[in-house]
Design a protein around this motif. Sequence first.
Motif, PDB file in Angstrom:
ATOM      1  N   ALA A 255      -1.834 -15.029  11.464  1.00  0.00           N
ATOM      2  CA  ALA A 255      -0.413 -15.245  11.751  1.00  0.00           C
ATOM      3  C   ALA A 255       0.262 -15.958  10.588  1.00  0.00           C
ATOM      4  O   ALA A 255       1.405 -15.631  10.213  1.00  0.00           O
ATOM      5  N   ASP A 256      -0.410 -16.925  10.013  1.00  0.00           N
ATOM      6  CA  ASP A 256       0.085 -17.643   8.842  1.00  0.00           C
ATOM      7  C   ASP A 256       0.350 -16.665   7.693  1.00  0.00           C
ATOM      8  O   ASP A 256       1.393 -16.700   7.036  1.00  0.00           O
ATOM      9  N   SER A 257      -0.600 -15.768   7.455  1.00  0.00           N
ATOM     10  CA  SER A 257      -0.493 -14.780   6.381  1.00  0.00           C
ATOM     11  C   SER A 257       0.716 -13.863   6.585  1.00  0.00           C
ATOM     12  O   SER A 257       1.487 -13.605   5.652  1.00  0.00           O
ATOM     13  N   ILE A 258       0.904 -13.395   7.818  1.00  0.00           N
ATOM     14  CA  ILE A 258       1.997 -12.463   8.107  1.00  0.00           C
ATOM     15  C   ILE A 258       3.354 -13.157   7.988  1.00  0.00           C
ATOM     16  O   ILE A 258       4.322 -12.588   7.471  1.00  0.00           O
TER      17      ILE A 258
ATOM     18  N   ILE B  95      -5.390  -7.775   4.432  1.00  0.00           N
ATOM     19  CA  ILE B  95      -4.926  -6.855   3.391  1.00  0.00           C
ATOM     20  C   ILE B  95      -3.812  -7.478   2.562  1.00  0.00           C
ATOM     21  O   ILE B  95      -3.835  -7.436   1.326  1.00  0.00           O
ATOM     22  N   ILE B  96      -2.823  -8.094   3.216  1.00  0.00           N
ATOM     23  CA  ILE B  96      -1.694  -8.655   2.470  1.00  0.00           C
ATOM     24  C   ILE B  96      -2.057  -9.953   1.759  1.00  0.00           C
ATOM     25  O   ILE B  96      -1.287 -10.452   0.937  1.00  0.00           O
ATOM     26  N   SER B  97      -3.242 -10.494   2.053  1.00  0.00           N
ATOM     27  CA  SER B  97      -3.694 -11.691   1.330  1.00  0.00           C
ATOM     28  C   SER B  97      -4.183 -11.344  -0.072  1.00  0.00           C
ATOM     29  O   SER B  97      -4.310 -12.220  -0.928  1.00  0.00           O
TER      30      SER B  97
ATOM     31  N   THR C 182       1.519  -1.212   3.607  1.00  0.00           N
ATOM     32  CA  THR C 182       1.803  -2.528   3.034  1.00  0.00           C
ATOM     33  C   THR C 182       2.348  -2.396   1.614  1.00  0.00           C
ATOM     34  O   THR C 182       3.552  -2.461   1.383  1.00  0.00           O
ATOM     35  N   ASP C 183       1.472  -2.212   0.666  1.00  0.00           N
ATOM     36  CA  ASP C 183       1.855  -2.109  -0.741  1.00  0.00           C
ATOM     37  C   ASP C 183       0.790  -1.292  -1.460  1.00  0.00           C
ATOM     38  O   ASP C 183      -0.035  -1.849  -2.204  1.00  0.00           O
TER      39      ASP C 183
END
Length: 451
Positions: A151-154, A216-218, A264-265
């Motif tokens: 949740a922190d990451s998002i 993934i977004i990390s 995502t990217d």
Amino acid sequence: MMEPAKRRAIFSMRYLLYFFSWLCMWQGWHVGGSIFQMNFIGALLPPLPFYLHEVILILTFALLVMERIVSGDMTFARSYFSGPILLMGFALVLSWTQGMFIRQEFTVVYEAHESILIVISFYIIVNIFRSAEERKLLFVLFFFAAIMKAADSIWIKFFSDDPQKGWGTLLFWRDGFLLCMGIAGTMLMAHYKGKTFRWLRRTMFAFIPILMYGLIISYRRTSILALLVSAVVMFVTVGKGRRMRQLWLFLSLIVFTIIFILITDPVGIFARLVGALFQPQEEGSSYIRLMEFPNIVQNIIHNPIFGVPIGTQWFQYYKMPIFANYTTLGCHNTYLYWPLRTGIMGTFAFVWLLARIWKAIIVNIAIQKTEEDFLLNQFLFHCMIVYNFSSFLGLMYADAMSIMTSFVLVILQLQMLHTSGIINYKNVDFWRTWRRKELVFRKSDKLIQTV
């Protein structure tokens, strides 16, 4: 009989200890801007030269001391891992002292916040959790910590304006490990046939998309690769009758990973993942490692006994690129860190610790009886698969990972206590225990066998 008021006080502090232990698992950050980051804790205290996860660890220790004073219990927990951990601590302090002598000044260097924490945090946590039943609680807390970190990451991805998030939403090595094992642990729960953790399995199945997206977004490439390695190793470790299900889980993991990369990217992630393999000179952090490793090896060769003292910079035998954001205090390889900074003593202690951890895990697997034992032992086994793999490419002694390592060790010790009734496998005959699937002591230790 203990007075009711005292019992209530101990009961309340015990649950506060559980809560703060959970915070120790996931609080702390390099990229700011998330509502889940509890910065107000540090703001309520006088200015301290500590990071948030260290402040929470200090508060946890204070609660532990208060609980012991109220209960009158001043016993100190013993551990199978005390020998190597204490030797690691001695080697680190010796290196740190040498560094201060060379620089002729007292310094609180970066390493004081990192590798030495494995000694401090382990003895705090092992004295909080001493009942074998508490291993289940720690297991549950770990997964809820993973959910919070996802949740922190998002939140950082969508709402933070911190420029550092260009490197990824999460930059702590602990965070990559936490999300990686949150996903790997959920895969293991898919093989679980017991009743105790059914509710946790359903919960984690519901949150698995969030965990995947958060990882993934990390941009934690090492953790993504470690997750794939763990998933492959599961084909062997989960045993017969579960491998077809593991095949479907593995294929699902690949599909989910591709989907989340695409939404995502894809260009950025592809550039970082593929560029690291085929064009490392074009990818900054990969190029750092290519140039760093030969430098570290040369420093070890030239300082084989005591290493390069903590607080002093290692020497650049091969000049690092000017454009790269590098440091001559760290080392992106945990196996090289210990000979670099602590020489022979610290390296021996680290290898000794790894040997004891693996022996404890495999002995527990050999004598496991229940589905809960299977799940916890597999979780611990894959924690070490991920840790050992990540250690080749990352600072698994840094960024709050030392605190997380302590939690894993305590879960392992409590699982030893539950499975065998003892917390020391020093006198256990490893090979005969594995063959017989029952605890076997060395022949010379007949007295121990009868106890």
